[in-house]
Design a protein around this motif. Structure first.
Motif, short mmCIF file in Angstrom:
data_model
loop_
_atom_site.label_atom_id
_atom_site.label_comp_id
_atom_site.label_asym_id
_atom_site.label_seq_id
_atom_site.Cartn_x
_atom_site.Cartn_y
_atom_site.Cartn_z
N PHE A 33 44.22 25.54 33.92
CA PHE A 33 43.09 26.19 34.67
C PHE A 33 42.21 25.04 35.16
O PHE A 33 41.95 24.12 34.33
CB PHE A 33 42.42 27.22 33.85
N TYR A 35 37.98 24.62 36.14
CA TYR A 35 36.85 25.58 36.24
C TYR A 35 35.72 24.36 36.93
O TYR A 35 35.66 23.03 36.34
CB TYR A 35 36.39 25.97 35.04
N GLN A 37 31.89 23.27 36.66
CA GLN A 37 30.48 23.87 36.24
C GLN A 37 29.47 22.98 36.86
O GLN A 37 29.30 21.67 36.77
CB GLN A 37 30.28 23.19 34.55
N PHE A 43 29.51 28.23 35.25
CA PHE A 43 31.07 27.93 35.54
C PHE A 43 31.75 28.84 36.42
O PHE A 43 31.30 30.11 36.50
CB PHE A 43 31.68 28.38 34.12
N PHE A 45 35.55 29.60 38.04
CA PHE A 45 36.77 29.36 38.03
C PHE A 45 37.46 29.06 39.34
O PHE A 45 36.93 29.51 40.40
CB PHE A 45 37.84 30.58 37.81
N PHE A 55 49.08 30.27 40.11
CA PHE A 55 49.15 31.48 39.60
C PHE A 55 48.05 32.45 40.18
O PHE A 55 48.32 33.73 40.43
CB PHE A 55 48.78 31.33 37.98
N ASP A 56 46.65 31.54 40.18
CA ASP A 56 45.67 32.41 40.75
C ASP A 56 44.74 31.28 41.60
O ASP A 56 44.24 30.38 40.80
CB ASP A 56 45.01 33.13 39.76
N THR A 58 42.27 32.38 43.63
CA THR A 58 41.09 33.37 44.15
C THR A 58 39.83 32.56 44.02
O THR A 58 38.74 32.51 44.98
CB THR A 58 40.95 34.46 43.35
N PHE A 91 36.18 20.92 34.65
CA PHE A 91 36.97 21.12 33.54
C PHE A 91 38.27 21.51 33.68
O PHE A 91 38.48 22.49 34.44
CB PHE A 91 36.37 22.11 32.34
N ASN B 102 43.98 37.63 35.90
CA ASN B 102 45.06 36.32 35.52
C ASN B 102 44.54 35.49 34.69
O ASN B 102 44.60 34.27 34.72
CB ASN B 102 45.25 35.71 36.95
N TRP B 107 32.28 33.61 32.70
CA TRP B 107 31.55 33.08 31.91
C TRP B 107 30.25 33.66 32.23
O TRP B 107 29.74 33.86 33.32
CB TRP B 107 31.43 31.62 32.26
#
Lengths: 115, 117
Positions: A33, A35, A37, A43, A45, A55-56, A58, A91, B102, B107
């Motif tokens: 994953f 992320y 910040q 944060f 995604f 996988f994702d 978006t 991250f 998913n 946060w």
């Protein structure tokens, strides 16, 4: 390894330059994953991978951001033509198969400064 | 839509005081996980606790305790007898299992905790 590794620790780029960040997940972990910040602690995604497959995605600003996870290589997050607003800590986290919902191990982050 | 709210932007207390950090979440899933992370000034993320939606037992770990209440969609974090080393930004996060999120962590905005000597 037993920890998520991220390189570089710090990265400074002039506006318009390319930035590439790397993440080595924990060995045996199949999910990665990313992320972002930003400076106000928020944060966001960006993208996740299941092995080398997206996988994702978006959260990805697709115009300038791209990411890959290739076999036997660290995962990468690349920003083409950086903007001031891309300044943030990025991250990376990894998890085992099917535990991604509840157990993500975080790397130390890469601080990107765009000047 | 899923959301995590940490209404307290910054809290400042004197050492040895007790302090509670609030976290309120929104989700339509019946199965989900809640987390607390600590981010000290050095910047790394330190995992503190994970709670699944079926376990409402409160948890205590040394000076830290967590109060999970599904009825109010809250997962509050209390530090007893605070210490200067507790100064950090604390994040609450949510991970849904059934929806199409998913596994991404959702946060809160974080609460900056300042412990004065």
């Amino acid at each position: 390894g037993e920890e998520v590794a991220q390189t570089p620790k710090h990265l400074v780029r002039g506006e318009g330059q390319k930035a590439k960040l790397y993440c080595a997940p924990i060995k045996g972990h199949s999910y990665v994953f990313w992320y972002q910040q930003v400076l106000k602690n928020e944060f966001k995604f960006l993208i996740s991978f299941q092995n080398e497959n997206v996988f994702d995605e978006t959260g990805m600003p697709k115009e300038r951001f791209s990411a890959k996870c290739l076999p036997n290589s660290p995962c990468s997050l690349e920003i083409q033509a950086t903007k001031l607003e891309d300044s943030a800590v990025y991250f990376c986290a990894s998890s085992q198969w099917r535990t991604g919902a509840y157990e993500q191990y975080f790397g130390p982050g890469t601080r990107l400064t765009v000047t | 839509a899923q959301k995590v709210t940490q209404a307290q932007t910054e809290i400042s207390v004197v050492e040895k005081e007790d302090v509670t950090l609030d976290c309120v979440y929104e989700t339509r899933d019946t199965t989900y996980y809640l987390f607390w992370y600590k981010q000290p000034p050095s910047g790394e993320l330190v995992f503190l606790i994970r709670r699944n939606s079926f376990d409402e037992q409160n948890e205590i770990s040394g000076r830290y305790s967590w109060n999970f209440q599904k009825s109010t969609s809250s997962f509050n974090f209390t530090i007893t007898a605070s210490q200067v080393v507790d100064s950090a930004v604390y994040f609450c996060a949510l991970s849904e299992v059934q929806s199409d999120s998913n596994y991404q962590l959702i946060w809160g905005a974080g609460t900056k905790l300042i412990i004065k000597p």
